[in-house]
Design a protein around this motif. Sequence first.
Motif, short mmCIF file in Angstrom:
data_model
loop_
_atom_site.label_atom_id
_atom_site.label_comp_id
_atom_site.label_asym_id
_atom_site.label_seq_id
_atom_site.Cartn_x
_atom_site.Cartn_y
_atom_site.Cartn_z
N ARG A 136 2.05 -12.48 -0.32
CA ARG A 136 0.62 -12.63 -0.62
C ARG A 136 0.22 -11.96 -1.93
NH1 ARG A 136 -2.14 -12.67 5.38
NH2 ARG A 136 -0.54 -14.02 6.23
N ASN A 137 1.10 -11.14 -2.48
CA ASN A 137 0.82 -10.53 -3.78
C ASN A 137 1.72 -11.11 -4.88
OD1 ASN A 137 -1.34 -8.30 -3.55
ND2 ASN A 137 -0.08 -8.05 -1.71
N GLY A 138 2.26 -12.29 -4.62
CA GLY A 138 2.91 -13.03 -5.69
C GLY A 138 4.39 -12.80 -5.84
N PHE A 139 5.01 -12.08 -4.94
CA PHE A 139 6.45 -11.85 -5.03
C PHE A 139 7.22 -12.86 -4.19
CE2 PHE A 139 4.57 -7.63 -5.72
CZ PHE A 139 5.27 -7.18 -6.83
N GLY A 140 8.41 -13.24 -4.66
CA GLY A 140 9.37 -13.88 -3.79
C GLY A 140 10.02 -12.80 -2.92
N ASP B 197 5.07 -0.31 -7.78
CA ASP B 197 6.22 0.04 -8.62
C ASP B 197 6.94 -1.22 -9.08
OD1 ASP B 197 7.98 1.92 -9.82
OD2 ASP B 197 9.40 1.67 -8.17
N ALA B 198 7.14 -2.16 -8.14
CA ALA B 198 7.83 -3.41 -8.48
C ALA B 198 7.05 -4.17 -9.56
CB ALA B 198 7.98 -4.28 -7.23
N ARG B 199 5.75 -4.24 -9.39
CA ARG B 199 4.91 -4.98 -10.35
C ARG B 199 4.94 -4.30 -11.72
NH1 ARG B 199 -0.85 -6.66 -8.23
NH2 ARG B 199 0.31 -8.37 -7.26
N ALA B 200 4.83 -2.96 -11.71
CA ALA B 200 4.83 -2.22 -12.98
C ALA B 200 6.15 -2.41 -13.73
CB ALA B 200 4.57 -0.74 -12.72
#
Length: 336
Positions: A102-106, A73-76
């Motif tokens: 590990r999936n690119g989020f801070g 949801d965050a990525r979308a």
Amino acid sequence: MSPAEPALFRRYPTLAERLPRVPLVSAPTPVERMSALEALVGARVPLYVKRDDLTAVPYGGNKPRKLEFLLGDARARGRRHLVTFGVVGSNHVRATAIYGSRNGFGVTAILVPQPPDPRLGRNFQAIRAEGARVIPVPSAAHAGAAAVVVAAWTLARTLRPPYIIPPGGSSAVGALGYVSAGLELADQVARGECPEPAAIYVAGGSNGTAAGLVLGLRLAGLGSRLVVVWVDDLLAVSPRAIAALANRAGRLLSRLGCPTPRVAPDDFTVLDGYLGRGFGWPTLAGERATVQLAEAHGLTLDPDFTSKTAAAFLDAAIGRAAPGGPLLYWHTYGGK
Ligand SMILES: *Cc1c(COP(=O)(O)O)cnc(C)c1O
């Protein structure tokens, strides 16, 4: 095992395109008969365990199931930064720090003081090791204000608002992970991997696991009674709060074209009597259950959630009040 398609998408194929997800979970997690435990404690009914300690590597348990949909949801939404909350040694914050970074989020973690379980110090080290920014606050009452400051700061610096994940990851989106887990168990029952449990025992903290499960079991048409063991007095576990969250998750699914039944507070049981002095304080019954499950099946339990839940499960297994049928213990343990 590798991340597999969730049972939710098998049940509703259109969701695979409509519901964003970052694959984390190796599903289905095994469901196993605990014959050695039955013999050890003199159980009156067959006992099973759902091995959600094996959901993901390097940190398993129930949090990766929620984070699959939260990170999706965050990525979308185009968010790059996550803000979440917990106690200093929170399992949820640790899982968010690991899988978020590990999936690119801070990741920013707003943390309230530590309950007495000294093992939670390991979680705090893991949170720091993943590079999460940590903001300690003196109490839960300060956490909201801290989140507003962090959100404003993130927006000013990155021109994007952060994605706010509530304590335990228990938003409607997060609960979908356990709607899927309920459907997953029903698939396993249908395949003959275990009989339909008379009752399912699971720990209740921030309610997302229980809310998702009760809705998933209903959607699957399983008759099993969900028993939510109250282990967390820092959060508001109540039948009404769980039913309300289940219905928010249900409305989300309905809006995505998948009609869901309403959940009522008496569709499941919230069991107290196993909390002891409070969240993070071990209990004698919990310590005994920890020894018994380790001895019989080599399972590891934690003093905060799973040991107290297993204690309730074992009381039901040997008690005169044992429901007339198999019992299933849902093992939500994430790792050391
Ligand atoms: C967080 C957690 C729970 C509680 O789940 P909620 O969805 O917050 O109710 C249970 N067991 C373990 C090991 C946990 O880390």
